[in-house]
Design a protein around this motif. Sequence first.
Motif, mmCIF file in Angstrom:
data_model
loop_
_atom_site.group_PDB
_atom_site.id
_atom_site.type_symbol
_atom_site.label_atom_id
_atom_site.label_comp_id
_atom_site.label_asym_id
_atom_site.label_seq_id
_atom_site.Cartn_x
_atom_site.Cartn_y
_atom_site.Cartn_z
ATOM 1 N N VAL A 128 0.853 -1.190 0.000
ATOM 2 C CA VAL A 128 0.000 0.000 0.000
ATOM 3 C C VAL A 128 0.893 1.245 0.000
ATOM 4 O O VAL A 128 1.726 1.425 0.893
ATOM 5 C CB VAL A 128 -0.919 0.009 1.232
ATOM 6 C CG1 VAL A 128 -1.767 1.275 1.243
ATOM 7 C CG2 VAL A 128 -1.808 -1.226 1.251
ATOM 8 N N VAL A 129 0.721 2.081 -1.022
ATOM 9 C CA VAL A 129 1.561 3.276 -1.135
ATOM 10 C C VAL A 129 0.762 4.561 -0.923
ATOM 11 O O VAL A 129 1.346 5.638 -0.791
ATOM 12 C CB VAL A 129 2.269 3.323 -2.511
ATOM 13 C CG1 VAL A 129 3.277 2.200 -2.626
ATOM 14 C CG2 VAL A 129 1.261 3.270 -3.653
ATOM 15 N N LYS A 130 -0.562 4.428 -0.885
ATOM 16 C CA LYS A 130 -1.371 5.644 -0.665
ATOM 17 C C LYS A 130 -2.723 5.284 -0.071
ATOM 18 O O LYS A 130 -3.401 4.364 -0.538
ATOM 19 C CB LYS A 130 -1.563 6.400 -1.983
ATOM 20 C CG LYS A 130 -2.263 7.747 -1.824
ATOM 21 C CD LYS A 130 -2.322 8.497 -3.160
ATOM 22 C CE LYS A 130 -2.949 9.866 -3.007
ATOM 23 N NZ LYS A 130 -2.985 10.617 -4.289
ATOM 24 N N VAL A 131 -3.102 6.028 0.954
ATOM 25 C CA VAL A 131 -4.448 5.975 1.519
ATOM 26 C C VAL A 131 -4.876 7.422 1.714
ATOM 27 O O VAL A 131 -4.211 8.176 2.417
ATOM 28 C CB VAL A 131 -4.476 5.218 2.870
ATOM 29 C CG1 VAL A 131 -5.870 5.276 3.464
ATOM 30 C CG2 VAL A 131 -4.049 3.768 2.686
ATOM 31 N N ASP A 132 -5.976 7.802 1.074
ATOM 32 C CA ASP A 132 -6.334 9.221 1.085
ATOM 33 C C ASP A 132 -7.852 9.375 1.059
ATOM 34 O O ASP A 132 -8.590 8.425 0.751
ATOM 35 C CB ASP A 132 -5.718 9.910 -0.137
ATOM 36 C CG ASP A 132 -5.718 11.429 -0.016
ATOM 37 O OD1 ASP A 132 -5.986 11.929 1.099
ATOM 38 O OD2 ASP A 132 -5.469 12.109 -1.030
ATOM 39 N N LYS A 133 -8.284 10.596 1.367
ATOM 40 C CA LYS A 133 -9.703 10.928 1.285
ATOM 41 C C LYS A 133 -9.837 12.201 0.471
ATOM 42 O O LYS A 133 -9.423 13.282 0.887
ATOM 43 C CB LYS A 133 -10.300 11.113 2.680
ATOM 44 C CG LYS A 133 -11.808 11.278 2.673
ATOM 45 C CD LYS A 133 -12.390 11.248 4.080
ATOM 46 C CE LYS A 133 -13.915 11.321 4.038
ATOM 47 N NZ LYS A 133 -14.508 11.251 5.395
ATOM 48 N N ASN A 134 -10.423 12.044 -0.719
ATOM 49 C CA ASN A 134 -10.576 13.158 -1.644
ATOM 50 C C ASN A 134 -12.018 13.669 -1.594
ATOM 51 O O ASN A 134 -12.953 12.867 -1.608
ATOM 52 C CB ASN A 134 -10.214 12.692 -3.054
ATOM 53 C CG ASN A 134 -10.232 13.790 -4.077
ATOM 54 O OD1 ASN A 134 -11.290 14.226 -4.525
ATOM 55 N ND2 ASN A 134 -9.052 14.238 -4.480
ATOM 56 N N PRO A 135 -12.228 14.985 -1.548
ATOM 57 C CA PRO A 135 -13.596 15.514 -1.437
ATOM 58 C C PRO A 135 -14.488 15.167 -2.629
ATOM 59 O O PRO A 135 -15.718 15.150 -2.491
ATOM 60 C CB PRO A 135 -13.380 17.029 -1.335
ATOM 61 C CG PRO A 135 -12.018 17.272 -1.904
ATOM 62 C CD PRO A 135 -11.226 16.058 -1.577
ATOM 63 N N ILE A 136 -13.895 14.886 -3.774
ATOM 64 C CA ILE A 136 -14.684 14.556 -4.964
ATOM 65 C C ILE A 136 -14.718 13.052 -5.209
ATOM 66 O O ILE A 136 -15.766 12.471 -5.487
ATOM 67 C CB ILE A 136 -14.119 15.276 -6.206
ATOM 68 C CG1 ILE A 136 -14.220 16.795 -6.016
ATOM 69 C CG2 ILE A 136 -14.878 14.854 -7.462
ATOM 70 C CD1 ILE A 136 -13.579 17.593 -7.126
ATOM 71 N N LEU A 137 -13.573 12.411 -5.085
ATOM 72 C CA LEU A 137 -13.469 10.981 -5.384
ATOM 73 C C LEU A 137 -13.795 10.096 -4.189
ATOM 74 O O LEU A 137 -14.048 8.908 -4.343
ATOM 75 C CB LEU A 137 -12.062 10.654 -5.888
ATOM 76 C CG LEU A 137 -11.618 11.390 -7.155
ATOM 77 C CD1 LEU A 137 -10.179 11.022 -7.503
ATOM 78 C CD2 LEU A 137 -12.545 11.056 -8.322
ATOM 79 N N GLY A 138 -13.756 10.651 -2.987
ATOM 80 C CA GLY A 138 -13.994 9.855 -1.793
ATOM 81 C C GLY A 138 -12.717 9.212 -1.286
ATOM 82 O O GLY A 138 -11.606 9.591 -1.680
#
Length: 224
Positions: free
Chosen positions: A143-153
Amino acid sequence: MNPEEPKNNVSSLEEAKKRKQTWRRIVKSKWFIPGLYLALVAVLLGTAWFLRDNETATTTVKPSEDTILPVEKSPTSEQMIYPIAKDSEASKTTDFYQENATNQQKESALVKYANTYWPHLGFDFARKDKKSFNVVAVMDGKVVKVDKNPILGELVEIQHANGLVSVYISLDDVKVQVGQNVQQGDVLAKAGQNQFEQEQGNHLHFEIRKDDQAVNPSQYLKTE
């Protein structure tokens, strides 16, 4: 007695003496011994080469047409599975946008957001009843990225040994963190909702990226 016989005998003796004297001169010559040595060496070398070639010819074994030679497995030979659990009851709802597709296929692979149509750069999965389902890793990786995007979720990115990156978007209840190693089939999260494809409800948007470019997942995913 034939009167010619004595003469013939004398002639024969003289010829024999001449041949003997000739051989003595040859033997006494300073080039005789070296020449003889070279001749013997040539004969020995010729014999050795003959024996070696003959041995090679008899011991060389050619594989038959039925012989199956072992094939080394490439690290990229592992196939990706679908990013949905087997018991998820989810199916693909939106395909990857392709320029060479038919007009109808192109139209179905467009996403309308903010009054603009965007090409769909992955696969969408959803259940008919719009319920959530488990999202799984398509292949072993990190796992290289875990994120929360306001548009993509919420989203997760996994780097794989073959250089590809799998991307999971529109998630809920993410269960992994950056730096974690995962195995094929491990549950990463549940399908959720996002603003970009709001009409889809609970769904998974899945992408495969190669050299930071989205590619058609169908060429990598194992056929269900």
